[in-house]
Enzyme design. Structure first.
Site, PDB file in Angstrom:
ATOM      1  N   ASP A  24       0.790  -1.248   0.000  1.00 25.04           N
ATOM      2  CA  ASP A  24       0.000   0.000   0.000  1.00 25.04           C
ATOM      3  C   ASP A  24       0.820   1.296   0.000  1.00 25.04           C
ATOM      4  OD1 ASP A  24      -1.924  -1.929   0.209  1.00 25.04           O
ATOM      5  OD2 ASP A  24      -2.748  -1.266   2.133  1.00 25.04           O
ATOM      6  N   GLU A  72      -4.598  -0.827  -1.364  1.00 31.61           N
ATOM      7  CA  GLU A  72      -5.908  -0.882  -0.715  1.00 31.61           C
ATOM      8  C   GLU A  72      -6.843   0.023  -1.502  1.00 31.61           C
ATOM      9  OE1 GLU A  72      -6.013   0.097   3.477  1.00 31.61           O
ATOM     10  OE2 GLU A  72      -8.200   0.067   3.514  1.00 31.61           O
ATOM     11  N   LYS A 129      -6.685  -4.796  -3.100  1.00 37.00           N
ATOM     12  CA  LYS A 129      -7.326  -5.497  -1.978  1.00 37.00           C
ATOM     13  C   LYS A 129      -8.339  -4.574  -1.296  1.00 37.00           C
ATOM     14  CE  LYS A 129      -3.545  -4.459   1.280  1.00 37.00           C
ATOM     15  NZ  LYS A 129      -4.269  -3.554   2.154  1.00 37.00           N
ATOM     16  N   LYS A 132      -7.765  -4.880   4.852  1.00 36.72           N
ATOM     17  CA  LYS A 132      -6.447  -4.516   5.375  1.00 36.72           C
ATOM     18  C   LYS A 132      -5.438  -5.623   5.040  1.00 36.72           C
ATOM     19  CE  LYS A 132      -8.214  -0.783   7.099  1.00 36.72           C
ATOM     20  NZ  LYS A 132      -8.142   0.417   6.229  1.00 36.72           N
ATOM     21  N   VAL A 157       3.212   0.241   4.244  1.00 36.76           N
ATOM     22  CA  VAL A 157       2.479   0.989   5.267  1.00 36.76           C
ATOM     23  C   VAL A 157       1.041   0.472   5.395  1.00 36.76           C
ATOM     24  CG1 VAL A 157       3.846   3.049   4.853  1.00 36.76           C
ATOM     25  CG2 VAL A 157       1.720   2.773   3.592  1.00 36.76           C
ATOM     26  N   THR A 158       0.441   0.713   6.553  1.00 35.73           N
ATOM     27  CA  THR A 158       1.087   1.144   7.771  1.00 35.73           C
ATOM     28  C   THR A 158       1.446  -0.102   8.569  1.00 35.73           C
ATOM     29  OG1 THR A 158      -1.009   1.367   8.985  1.00 35.73           O
ATOM     30  CG2 THR A 158      -0.159   3.330   7.897  1.00 35.73           C
ATOM     31  N   CYS A 162      -2.199  -2.535   7.711  1.00 37.74           N
ATOM     32  CA  CYS A 162      -2.195  -3.473   6.576  1.00 37.74           C
ATOM     33  C   CYS A 162      -0.962  -4.378   6.546  1.00 37.74           C
ATOM     34  CB  CYS A 162      -2.339  -2.701   5.276  1.00 37.74           C
ATOM     35  SG  CYS A 162      -3.993  -1.998   5.110  1.00 37.74           S
ATOM     36  N   GLN A 202       8.216 -14.081  21.832  1.00 37.11           N
ATOM     37  CA  GLN A 202       7.787 -15.480  22.021  1.00 37.11           C
ATOM     38  C   GLN A 202       8.375 -16.383  20.934  1.00 37.11           C
ATOM     39  OE1 GLN A 202       3.503 -15.715  23.513  1.00 37.11           O
ATOM     40  NE2 GLN A 202       3.465 -13.778  22.399  1.00 37.11           N
TER      41      GLN A 202
END
Ligand code: C5J
Length: 222
Positions: A24, A72, A129, A132, A157-158, A162, A202
């Protein structure tokens, strides 16, 4: 196999199964007068990553790593834009309204185009798309399968909207994803920092992060 020095640990670099994903980088998010600014954001923050992303795209092109761009945007009749997305928050300009760069986030309008500094080259895939995430209601998954890609370098971005949504969708589908720290940006620095942390926490629960310099180092050796 070559490796990229990354966090939380080194990332495999399987030449031939890697793609650069550029999310995007559109005028509507990056230039004044577009969707990003209509939501009250300082769009100049996003412009800062353009030089690093230009360098990374050039290096990938030189190395034969495919680049997939996303935008987007919605159909002109808004049939793929849920009212919840269009109306939420009462922005100054809603999706489909006419602004200085044409209708906001509408396919084919000037604002929905990728900024000229990062324009796709002929033959590079561009995925439009409505959501997002890049997998929702698009041929993105089929494109990755067709290209035989298993490892994704994530940029654009961002960071927390997205880019992160697409990275999580990809992770759930079994892709190995690395978020390129200096080639992604947010209107909110603290959201970018938090996203980088949560991605690699993790044991890399969503994936890896690294600076583009680490990728150049590996590309040069491969
Ligand atoms: C947003 C995006 N932030 N590309 N879109 O609405 O991240």
């Amino acid at each position: 196999m070559p490796m990229i020095r990354a966090a939380p640990f080194d990332y495999d670099f399987p030449t031939g199964r890697l793609a650069l994903i550029v999310i995007d980088m559109q005028r509507d998010f990056i230039e004044p007068g577009g969707f990003g600014e209509s939501l009250g954001n300082d769009v100049s923050r996003l412009q800062a990553i353009v030089p690093a992303l230009q360098d990374l795209m050039a290096a990938c092109r030189a190395a034969g790593v495919p680049i997939i761009h996303t935008r987007e945007c919605h159909r002109p009749d808004l049939s793929d834009c849920p009212p919840a997305k269009r109306d939420r928050g009462g922005p100054a300009l809603r999706i489909g309204d006419t602004g200085p760069m044409g209708r906001i986030l509408i396919a084919g309008e000037p604002g929905a185009e990728i900024i000229s500094a990062l324009a796709p080259e002929p033959g590079e895939v561009v995925i439009d798309k409505p959501g997002k995430g890049a997998f929702y209601a698009t041929p993105f998954a089929d494109t990755l399968t067709r290209l035989g890609v298993t490892h994704l370098l994530m940029t654009g971005v961002t960071t927390e909207v997205c880019v992160q949504t697409t990275m999580r969708e990809a992770n759930d589908r079994g892709f190995e994803c690395l978020l390129v720290e200096d080639c992604t940006e947010s209107y909110f620095p603290e959201f970018k920092a938090a996203t980088l942390e949560m991605v690699r926490a993790q044991g890399g629960i969503v994936g890896w992060t690294a600076m583009s310099a680490q990728i150049f180092e590996t590309l040069e050796k491969s």
